[in-house]
Design an enzyme around this catalytic site. Sequence first.
Site, short mmCIF file in Angstrom:
data_model
loop_
_atom_site.label_atom_id
_atom_site.label_comp_id
_atom_site.label_asym_id
_atom_site.label_seq_id
_atom_site.Cartn_x
_atom_site.Cartn_y
_atom_site.Cartn_z
CG LEU A 19 -2.00 -1.07 1.28
CD1 LEU A 19 -2.72 -1.04 2.62
CD2 LEU A 19 -3.00 -0.90 0.14
N GLY A 20 1.97 1.23 0.71
CA GLY A 20 2.80 2.42 0.79
C GLY A 20 4.10 2.13 1.52
CB THR A 27 1.21 -0.01 5.00
OG1 THR A 27 1.21 0.90 3.89
CG2 THR A 27 1.54 0.75 6.27
CE LYS A 44 3.42 2.28 10.39
NZ LYS A 44 2.90 3.51 11.00
CG ASP A 149 3.68 12.22 8.23
OD1 ASP A 149 3.94 13.23 7.54
OD2 ASP A 149 3.99 11.07 7.87
#
Length: 222
Positions: A19-20, A27, A44, A149
Amino acid sequence: MCLNPGDILHARYQIIDELGCGGFATTYKARDLDIPDELFCVVKEIQPPCSKDPLVLQRAQERCDREVRALLRLGEHDRIPRFFSRFQERTCSQGGENFYLILEYIEGHPLNEELTDNTYWNEAQVIEFLQDILPTIEFVHQNDAIHRDIKPSNLIRRSCDNRIALIDFGAVKEISTLGNPELEKTRTENIGTCGYMAAEQSHGCLPKFCNDIYSIGIICIQ
């Protein structure tokens, strides 16, 4: 990256896709094989920097603990992913153990996909965005936490109702730790994303609630 589609982690979580990736964390969208209806979740993976210094691992552990504590308090909000589980596991032959968090998967797309060079929001859309996201930020702050963030890729437009959810609490700061010299050791760390964090945050000043509001304002300007 250590995990690939099809890999099964902790004899339970089957990786579907990445995902990222950012900082020391990656993740993944995963399938929980212990759930009969094949429930999706987020894995994660937190990879501490390779170092023989025990303090490096300790800091990674503390950051992981901080995120878990925050999610246990904040996950009751329907716009924040729930925390399910955590564990440590060695997945790379050349590395040490990594930390893993299992979180609620929110179906949708990140807001950065809407903020392209050829797409602009009008005033009404910006006001709608503020009315949508600010109650969630208020909830975070009322629970003595600062996200630190907030950026488009950490805001998910949910498919089910088109509302915005706030994800990735890896940089979260608990207000309860402020004033404790031992727990404030990370206050000078440059945590956040360039372009979305206030100047005082990038300079390592003690975090404040207004840091999150600044990030929201930058997204509106964008």
